[in-house]
Design a protein around this motif. Structure first.
Motif, PDB file in Angstrom:
ATOM      1  N   THR A   3       0.746  -1.012   0.173  1.00  0.00           N
ATOM      2  CA  THR A   3      -0.092   0.078  -0.319  1.00  0.00           C
ATOM      3  C   THR A   3       0.762   0.468   0.286  1.00  0.00           C
ATOM      4  O   THR A   3       0.542   2.614   0.103  1.00  0.00           O
ATOM      5  N   GLY A   4       1.619   1.313   0.001  1.00  0.00           N
ATOM      6  CA  GLY A   4       3.063   2.075   0.095  1.00  0.00           C
ATOM      7  C   GLY A   4       3.146   3.015  -1.763  1.00  0.00           C
ATOM      8  O   GLY A   4       2.321   2.219  -2.666  1.00  0.00           O
ATOM      9  N   THR A   5       3.968   3.656  -2.252  1.00  0.00           N
ATOM     10  CA  THR A   5       4.157   4.234  -2.788  1.00  0.00           C
ATOM     11  C   THR A   5       3.996   3.221  -3.924  1.00  0.00           C
ATOM     12  O   THR A   5       5.049   2.011  -4.603  1.00  0.00           O
ATOM     13  N   PHE A   6       3.389   3.878  -5.532  1.00  0.00           N
ATOM     14  CA  PHE A   6       3.894   2.607  -6.526  1.00  0.00           C
ATOM     15  C   PHE A   6       5.422   2.914  -7.624  1.00  0.00           C
ATOM     16  O   PHE A   6       5.562   1.028  -7.553  1.00  0.00           O
ATOM     17  N   PRO A   7       6.101   3.555  -7.239  1.00  0.00           N
ATOM     18  CA  PRO A   7       7.498   3.360  -7.358  1.00  0.00           C
ATOM     19  C   PRO A   7       8.829   2.813  -6.744  1.00  0.00           C
ATOM     20  O   PRO A   7       8.765   1.708  -6.958  1.00  0.00           O
ATOM     21  N   VAL A   8       8.216   2.655  -4.865  1.00  0.00           N
ATOM     22  CA  VAL A   8       8.612   1.077  -4.721  1.00  0.00           C
ATOM     23  C   VAL A   8       7.556   0.079  -4.691  1.00  0.00           C
ATOM     24  O   VAL A   8       8.730  -0.650  -4.274  1.00  0.00           O
ATOM     25  N   ARG A   9       6.802  -0.687  -4.375  1.00  0.00           N
ATOM     26  CA  ARG A   9       6.084  -1.189  -5.410  1.00  0.00           C
ATOM     27  C   ARG A   9       6.462  -2.050  -5.961  1.00  0.00           C
ATOM     28  O   ARG A   9       6.679  -2.833  -6.147  1.00  0.00           O
ATOM     29  N   CYS A  10       7.333  -1.767  -7.050  1.00  0.00           N
ATOM     30  CA  CYS A  10       7.560  -1.759  -8.137  1.00  0.00           C
ATOM     31  C   CYS A  10       9.134  -2.167  -8.315  1.00  0.00           C
ATOM     32  O   CYS A  10       9.546  -3.206  -8.451  1.00  0.00           O
ATOM     33  N   ALA A  11       9.711  -1.183  -7.545  1.00  0.00           N
ATOM     34  CA  ALA A  11      11.276  -2.049  -7.359  1.00  0.00           C
ATOM     35  C   ALA A  11      11.480  -2.955  -6.201  1.00  0.00           C
ATOM     36  O   ALA A  11      12.203  -3.425  -7.078  1.00  0.00           O
ATOM     37  N   LEU A  12      10.488  -3.428  -5.647  1.00  0.00           N
ATOM     38  CA  LEU A  12      10.704  -5.022  -4.544  1.00  0.00           C
ATOM     39  C   LEU A  12      10.393  -5.429  -6.003  1.00  0.00           C
ATOM     40  O   LEU A  12      11.028  -6.463  -5.963  1.00  0.00           O
ATOM     41  N   LYS A  13       9.121  -5.171  -6.500  1.00  0.00           N
ATOM     42  CA  LYS A  13       9.014  -6.164  -7.903  1.00  0.00           C
ATOM     43  C   LYS A  13       9.876  -6.524  -8.458  1.00  0.00           C
ATOM     44  O   LYS A  13       9.827  -7.383  -8.926  1.00  0.00           O
ATOM     45  N   LEU A  14      10.721  -5.656  -9.258  1.00  0.00           N
ATOM     46  CA  LEU A  14      12.214  -5.787 -10.090  1.00  0.00           C
ATOM     47  C   LEU A  14      12.958  -6.103  -8.952  1.00  0.00           C
ATOM     48  O   LEU A  14      13.644  -7.194  -9.230  1.00  0.00           O
TER      49      LEU A  14
END
Length: 403
Positions: A221-232
């Motif tokens: 539920t944090g920011t979209f860039p951080v979620r993308c960073a976790l996925k990448l």
């Protein structure tokens, strides 16, 4: 004799000229307006004339220039050449451990990542220079360096003590190579420090727990860039520093490749990361948000800087994974374990994709495109497997190899 006002009001002329103060001292006024204090004298023993600089005006006042002149005249009266004395002092200052260490650091810092180079210099400045920095590097002894390392060891920083010993050893070997020391005295310190307890980055390797982690990231539920960073991070398993400092210019999404330059890699060799279809799609989704800037994952407060080095771990903690369960670096161990023991990929493919020092049978380091077709297949299989685990179906058990 000169007066302060005469010195202050000395104007430049087309040719340099002197204003004499007496007893060998004068002010040399140059055409560009620079005013230099000079001292002429005869060398003790030889009688040869010599000139020394006393400084420049106004940095060196008339009073201070006279004090230096009088000090040097006293040396001459005692048979000491002030020029030779000053030269010896400069040589001694250049041969201190701190001077040699800084010279070594400036020369070889480019061979390390910026963060690594800064950490080395910081260790020297905090733990070494205050104690032995002013000592001549050629006169240092093993016990003298050990006393510095013991200070670090006494506060429980065992690994830091070992790293500092290694750093001091590189400085000593540089001093030997440049003729300022006879031997690397740190070689006699092997075994003198406590053995550090091995520490491994916490990582999740159980398939069911990996599925939980992937679902937690999907629902972050944090920011979209951080979620993308976790996925990448999970899809590419690069080092945390390589991830957070990723630049859009390094990506070719049409070729599905991420080319990380050598200066950002731990081993100082360029690294190629094949991107799965999932990773490519993720980056295309992120592009409208951060693609106008330099960094794929810019800082929350300053978009001209990369994401903070604590962001990924903070996000993991926010999702309920404590430091003993999972870390940003743990994505690498997770991939290494499952790709080998669960999916059965060749260890050399995995190690190469981890940017470890894998070598060919003849001893040469593999280039960035070695085994590329196989690694492309491996990265896609890994991304598909993460999707399977996230959805909680067809979990592949890990078969531990016999030791």
């Amino acid at each position: 004799m000169l007066t302060p006002s005469a010195v202050t009001n000395a104007k430049p002329r087309p040719e340099a000229y002197k204003l004499t103060d007496g007893r060998g001292m004068y002010l040399l006024v140059k055409p560009d307006g620079a005013r230099w204090w000079r001292f002429d004298y005869r060398r003790p023993g030889t009688g040869k004339r010599n000139t020394l600089s006393l400084g420049t005006f106004p940095d060196t006042s008339l009073k201070r220039a006279r004090e230096k002149r009088d000090d040097w005249r006293r040396l001459i009266a005692d048979g000491v050449d002030p020029g030779e004395k000053r030269k010896a002092e400069r040589v001694a200052a250049a041969d201190t451990f701190e001077a040699v260490a800084r010279e070594w650091h400036a020369k070889f810092a480019a061979a390390r990542t910026e963060g690594h180079a800064k950490r080395i210099l910081r260790r020297f400045e905090v733990d070494v220079f205050p104690w032995i920095g002013a000592q001549p590097v050629g006169k240092l002894t093993a016990p003298g360096i050990l006393s510095v390392l013991r200070r670090i060891e006494s506060r429980g920083a065992i690994e830091t003590a070992h790293r500092t010993r290694s750093d001091c050893g590189m400085v000593m070997r540089f001093a030997v190579a440049t003729g300022r020391a006879q031997a690397d005295v740190t070689r006699d310190l092997h075994g003198a420090l406590a053995v550090p307890t091995p520490k491994h980055h916490a990582a999740i390797t159980d398939p069911n727990r990996i599925g939980e982690l992937m679902r937690a990231i999907e629902g972050f539920t944090g920011t979209f860039p951080v979620r993308c960073a976790l996925k990448l991070a999970s899809l590419t398993f690069v080092r945390p520093g390589e991830l957070r400092q990723a630049e859009w210019a390094e990506f070719d999404l049409d070729k599905a490749e991420w080319s990380i330059p050598a200066e950002r890699m731990k081993m100082r060799r360029p690294h190629l990361v094949p991107l799965s279809s999932q990773a490519t799609m993720l980056l295309r989704e992120l592009w409208p948000l951060t693609g106008s800037g330099r960094y794929v994952f810019p800082g929350a407060r300053d978009r001209k800087r990369p994401m903070s080095n604590v962001t990924i771990n903070a996000a993991l903690r926010r999702m309920g994974f404590d430091r003993d369960t999972m870390t940003g670096h743990g994505f690498r161990a997770m991939a290494r374990t499952v790709l080998d023991e669960g999916l059965g990929f060749r260890p050399d493919y995995i190690e190469h994709q981890l940017a470890h020092a894998v070598r060919e049978p003849d001893g040469r380091a593999y280039n960035r495109t070695a085994h590329l077709p196989e690694r492309i297949k491996m990265m896609q299989a890994w991304a598909d497997h993460l999707d399977t685990l996230r959805m909680g179906t067809n979990v592949v058990p890990i078969k531990r190899k016999a030791s």
